[in-house]
Design a protein around this motif. Structure first.
Motif, mmCIF file in Angstrom:
data_model
loop_
_atom_site.group_PDB
_atom_site.id
_atom_site.type_symbol
_atom_site.label_atom_id
_atom_site.label_comp_id
_atom_site.label_asym_id
_atom_site.label_seq_id
_atom_site.Cartn_x
_atom_site.Cartn_y
_atom_site.Cartn_z
ATOM 1 N N ILE A 12 0.860 -1.180 0.000
ATOM 2 C CA ILE A 12 0.000 0.000 0.000
ATOM 3 C C ILE A 12 0.895 1.228 0.000
ATOM 4 O O ILE A 12 1.690 1.416 0.928
ATOM 5 N N PRO A 13 0.814 2.069 -1.047
ATOM 6 C CA PRO A 13 1.671 3.248 -1.103
ATOM 7 C C PRO A 13 1.428 4.194 0.071
ATOM 8 O O PRO A 13 0.289 4.502 0.411
ATOM 9 N N ARG A 14 2.527 4.615 0.694
ATOM 10 C CA ARG A 14 2.463 5.593 1.774
ATOM 11 C C ARG A 14 3.708 6.469 1.686
ATOM 12 O O ARG A 14 4.759 6.016 1.225
ATOM 13 N N ALA A 15 3.605 7.696 2.123
ATOM 14 C CA ALA A 15 4.707 8.655 2.038
ATOM 15 C C ALA A 15 5.728 8.355 3.132
ATOM 16 O O ALA A 15 5.512 8.689 4.291
ATOM 17 N N LEU A 16 6.840 7.739 2.768
ATOM 18 C CA LEU A 16 7.850 7.343 3.743
ATOM 19 C C LEU A 16 8.893 8.430 3.992
ATOM 20 O O LEU A 16 9.629 8.351 4.961
#
Length: 131
Positions: free
Chosen positions: A94-98
């Motif tokens: 799941i894309p998340r802003a790391l």
């Protein structure tokens, strides 16, 4: 400078944009995620690495389809830039802003209203020209 970017297409018709952290160049602007191509990489490898670092997702090279590019001349001490945009329709996770910033999913008609860096504006205009 050669840069890669990924246009992630969700099956529901939305596209991922990443808002840059406030303290970075082009801070608070929305962009296609990606980054610089390292000397030892080909562009697709760079995109896979960058999407993992920025969004925490796994992408296979077969799911990176070259789409378009945009370029800008060197300005004020900044190098000339060429961005290669790939369309990515499948990934693991799941894309998340790391790295700070924010992830957003947008319908194609909403993306032109987002504040974006100039090259991302050009790429988005090409990507959604027929939408």
């Amino acid at each position: 400078m050669l840069v890669v970017a990924g246009a992630l297409a969700h099956p529901d018709g939305c596209w991922l944009m990443l808002r840059r952290p406030e303290e970075k160049h082009h801070g608070d602007l929305w962009e296609f995620p990606g980054g610089k191509v390292e000397d030892t990489e080909i562009p697709a490898q760079s995109l896979i690495r960058e999407l993992h670092e920025e969004l925490g997702i796994g992408v296979h090279a077969d799911n990176c389809t070259p789409f378009s590019f945009a370029e800008e001349q060197a300005v004020g001490g900044r190098p000339a830039i060429v961005i290669l945009l790939y369309i990515v329709r499948d990934w693991d996770g799941i894309p998340r802003a790391l790295e700070g910033g924010k992830v957003g999913w947008f319908r194609p008609e909403a993306i032109p209203t987002l504040a974006k860096p100039p090259l991302d504006r050009d790429l988005a205009a090409r990507l959604f020209a027929g939408e």
